[in-house]
Design an enzyme around this catalytic site. Sequence first.
Site, PDB file in Angstrom:
ATOM      1  N   TYR A 186      82.397  44.015  41.340  1.00 14.67           N
ATOM      2  CA  TYR A 186      81.785  43.240  42.424  1.00 14.67           C
ATOM      3  C   TYR A 186      81.032  44.159  43.376  1.00 14.67           C
ATOM      4  O   TYR A 186      79.915  43.871  43.786  1.00 14.67           O
ATOM      5  CB  TYR A 186      82.860  42.467  43.185  1.00 14.67           C
ATOM      6  CG  TYR A 186      82.257  41.513  44.183  1.00 14.67           C
ATOM      7  CD1 TYR A 186      81.894  40.227  43.805  1.00 14.67           C
ATOM      8  CD2 TYR A 186      82.022  41.914  45.499  1.00 14.67           C
ATOM      9  CE1 TYR A 186      81.319  39.363  44.714  1.00 14.67           C
ATOM     10  CE2 TYR A 186      81.437  41.054  46.403  1.00 14.67           C
ATOM     11  CZ  TYR A 186      81.091  39.778  46.019  1.00 14.67           C
ATOM     12  OH  TYR A 186      80.509  38.924  46.912  1.00 14.67           O
ATOM     13  N   PHE A 217      50.842  32.713  45.764  1.00 18.02           N
ATOM     14  CA  PHE A 217      51.520  32.298  44.540  1.00 18.02           C
ATOM     15  C   PHE A 217      52.352  31.074  44.904  1.00 18.02           C
ATOM     16  O   PHE A 217      52.749  30.911  46.055  1.00 18.02           O
ATOM     17  CB  PHE A 217      52.388  33.439  43.979  1.00 18.02           C
ATOM     18  CG  PHE A 217      53.036  33.058  42.684  1.00 18.02           C
ATOM     19  CD1 PHE A 217      52.266  32.814  41.568  1.00 18.02           C
ATOM     20  CD2 PHE A 217      54.414  32.893  42.585  1.00 18.02           C
ATOM     21  CE1 PHE A 217      52.845  32.406  40.375  1.00 18.02           C
ATOM     22  CE2 PHE A 217      55.002  32.498  41.388  1.00 18.02           C
ATOM     23  CZ  PHE A 217      54.216  32.259  40.290  1.00 18.02           C
ATOM     24  N   THR A 218      52.612  30.214  43.924  1.00 18.81           N
ATOM     25  CA  THR A 218      53.283  28.928  44.212  1.00 18.81           C
ATOM     26  C   THR A 218      54.574  29.104  45.019  1.00 18.81           C
ATOM     27  O   THR A 218      54.740  28.507  46.088  1.00 18.81           O
ATOM     28  CB  THR A 218      53.613  28.200  42.898  1.00 18.81           C
ATOM     29  OG1 THR A 218      54.304  29.109  42.042  1.00 18.81           O
ATOM     30  CG2 THR A 218      52.355  27.714  42.208  1.00 18.81           C
ATOM     31  N   ASP A 221      53.546  42.358  46.477  1.00 20.05           N
ATOM     32  CA  ASP A 221      54.228  41.621  45.410  1.00 20.05           C
ATOM     33  C   ASP A 221      53.872  42.345  44.114  1.00 20.05           C
ATOM     34  O   ASP A 221      52.750  42.243  43.618  1.00 20.05           O
ATOM     35  CB  ASP A 221      53.752  40.164  45.388  1.00 20.05           C
ATOM     36  CG  ASP A 221      54.429  39.345  44.273  1.00 20.05           C
ATOM     37  OD1 ASP A 221      55.012  39.954  43.349  1.00 20.05           O
ATOM     38  OD2 ASP A 221      54.354  38.110  44.329  1.00 20.05           O
ATOM     39  N   LYS A 264      59.245  39.850  35.006  1.00 18.37           N
ATOM     40  CA  LYS A 264      57.928  40.316  34.557  1.00 18.37           C
ATOM     41  C   LYS A 264      57.902  41.836  34.530  1.00 18.37           C
ATOM     42  O   LYS A 264      57.859  42.432  33.484  1.00 18.37           O
ATOM     43  CB  LYS A 264      56.856  39.757  35.489  1.00 18.37           C
ATOM     44  CG  LYS A 264      56.708  38.261  35.327  1.00 18.37           C
ATOM     45  CD  LYS A 264      56.551  37.551  36.629  1.00 18.37           C
ATOM     46  CE  LYS A 264      56.574  36.049  36.429  1.00 18.37           C
ATOM     47  NZ  LYS A 264      56.032  35.362  37.580  1.00 18.37           N
ATOM     48  N   ARG A 269      47.482  25.370  35.764  1.00 20.56           N
ATOM     49  CA  ARG A 269      47.337  26.116  37.020  1.00 20.56           C
ATOM     50  C   ARG A 269      46.131  25.525  37.729  1.00 20.56           C
ATOM     51  O   ARG A 269      45.039  26.048  37.686  1.00 20.56           O
ATOM     52  CB  ARG A 269      47.163  27.614  36.774  1.00 20.56           C
ATOM     53  CG  ARG A 269      48.348  28.288  36.143  1.00 20.56           C
ATOM     54  CD  ARG A 269      49.444  28.742  37.108  1.00 20.56           C
ATOM     55  NE  ARG A 269      50.328  27.718  37.620  1.00 20.56           N
ATOM     56  CZ  ARG A 269      51.575  27.987  38.067  1.00 20.56           C
ATOM     57  NH1 ARG A 269      52.062  29.199  38.043  1.00 20.56           N
ATOM     58  NH2 ARG A 269      52.325  27.031  38.563  1.00 20.56           N
ATOM     59  N   PHE A 284      54.957  20.596  40.097  1.00 18.27           N
ATOM     60  CA  PHE A 284      54.535  20.886  38.721  1.00 18.27           C
ATOM     61  C   PHE A 284      55.701  21.236  37.810  1.00 18.27           C
ATOM     62  O   PHE A 284      55.616  21.081  36.602  1.00 18.27           O
ATOM     63  CB  PHE A 284      53.512  22.034  38.710  1.00 18.27           C
ATOM     64  CG  PHE A 284      54.033  23.326  39.282  1.00 18.27           C
ATOM     65  CD1 PHE A 284      53.958  23.577  40.638  1.00 18.27           C
ATOM     66  CD2 PHE A 284      54.614  24.276  38.463  1.00 18.27           C
ATOM     67  CE1 PHE A 284      54.448  24.760  41.181  1.00 18.27           C
ATOM     68  CE2 PHE A 284      55.101  25.470  38.988  1.00 18.27           C
ATOM     69  CZ  PHE A 284      55.017  25.706  40.354  1.00 18.27           C
TER      70      PHE A 284
END
Length: 490
Positions: free
Chosen positions: A89, A141-142, A231, A274, A397, A463
């Site tokens: 933990y 970005f969304t 980002d 990613k 998109r 979406f």
Amino acid sequence: MSCVNNSTNNGKIVFFSGEDIPLEMHKVRMVQRIQLLPVQERLAAIREAGSNTFLLRNRDVFLDMLTDSGVNAMSDNQYAAMLRADDSYAGSETFYRLSEVLQDIFDTRYFLPAHQGRACENIIANAFIKPGSVTVMNYHFTTTKAHITRLGGTVLEVLGDASLEIDSDLPFKGNLDIAKLEKTVNEAGDNMAFVRIEAGTNLIGGQPVSLQNMREVSAFCRKRGIMLVLDASLLADNLYFIKTREEECRDRPLADIVKEIASLMDVIYFSARKLGCARGGGIMTNSEKLFKKMRDFVTLYEGFLTYGGMSVREMEAIAVGLRETLDINVINQTPIFVEALGKELQKRGIPVVTPFGGLGCHVDASRFVDHIPQEEYPAGALAAAIFIASGVRGMERGTMSEQRNPDGSERLSEMELVRLAVPKRVFTLSHMRFVADRLGWLWENRKLIGGLKFEEEPETLRFFVGKLKPINDWQERLAEKFAKDMPNGI
Ligand SMILES: *Cc1c(COP(=O)(O)O)cnc(C)c1O
């Protein structure tokens, strides 16, 4: 071109015949079976999914080109590393191993783990956004935008005017326009929260930001005392483009470029679904003050500070995956396949975003189905039609991916794209040729494609799970035409 220097040619192997196709510098040692359903079954599957490719079941999908998130192929060394994960933990050795790798690569002292990219965004938004806050970025970005607006903040975009042109030869369409940045920051005054640079700008076609632009934005932010956030989720693709399109970087080691990028930022966050080819995320900074502002949100939302909601096995895989990202033959895998697919589509007259970016090949739905009004979601309709014609799952998109305005009216997207993502090392060249072949058929039959309307529309990030209906029986007619044209209806 017989004498090609590897360092100046970025490792690309040239064919004697002159043919320009991707060559993989790895071999495949594990495979997963996929199947291509007949067109009538594909039609049934997309109807069941409310014409939303997010709601398809994987078993009905032939090539899953929805996203590169969490589905890049991992290396043998990543799998091997997972076996030595230290599960505890608090104080796990795995955490320290990952922290060390991050410190090595980015030269950053503090690391906050989080379970994926949007979890980092949640933490950053909670720490720095209050009602009235303004954030400025190359493009939203969304999930980034949803976290900021949920807390009463605003997102303003400062891309160059030419960045939204579909056909272009601008090498860095993700660049921030410095004059617009200055004007926007001046208008925001005391409400300015932070400036955000999104590497490999997702929603405009995986378009990169240049190192030079990052330097200029950083200099501006430092002069004005504004926090600069990177980002880095799509940094791998962006790095490839910096290396191949930015003259001064051609012979510079990747590790060097990454260190300079990191030195320009105050906070860096990434989705390890990613970057690093595993599943997780994290935030890095060199500022103790910023670290402490964010820290408590990790323990509140994610988990203890030494795992942040991630599995330790994934953390080991991320550590290895990040090191592998500093290899040109790893980071080129998406861009060279995107280019190969893009060229095949262009040969058939299909409109795609250029220059080819990272992440995936982006088909311009506003021209592919120019007879469908934006209110009927041309990109969503095209994504559904592509699945019917090929079993290939792409992602809308466009307007469907936008949130409605506060008064309930549609916010029409600046671009209507269908993204065919190319996860790293997953597909072969014949897969790309198949996609181009079926899209070629669809292009010739594009007038059969019709619009969609919402049947079930969630308020946030609609979406993902929203369900839609075709405006008439166009999907049946498309499938019938396909069955007639293809010898066995597959
Ligand atoms: C995918 C993505 C995110 C969100 O990451 P998740 O791991 O999917 O939550 C954030 N920013 C960019 C640019 C992305 O591409």
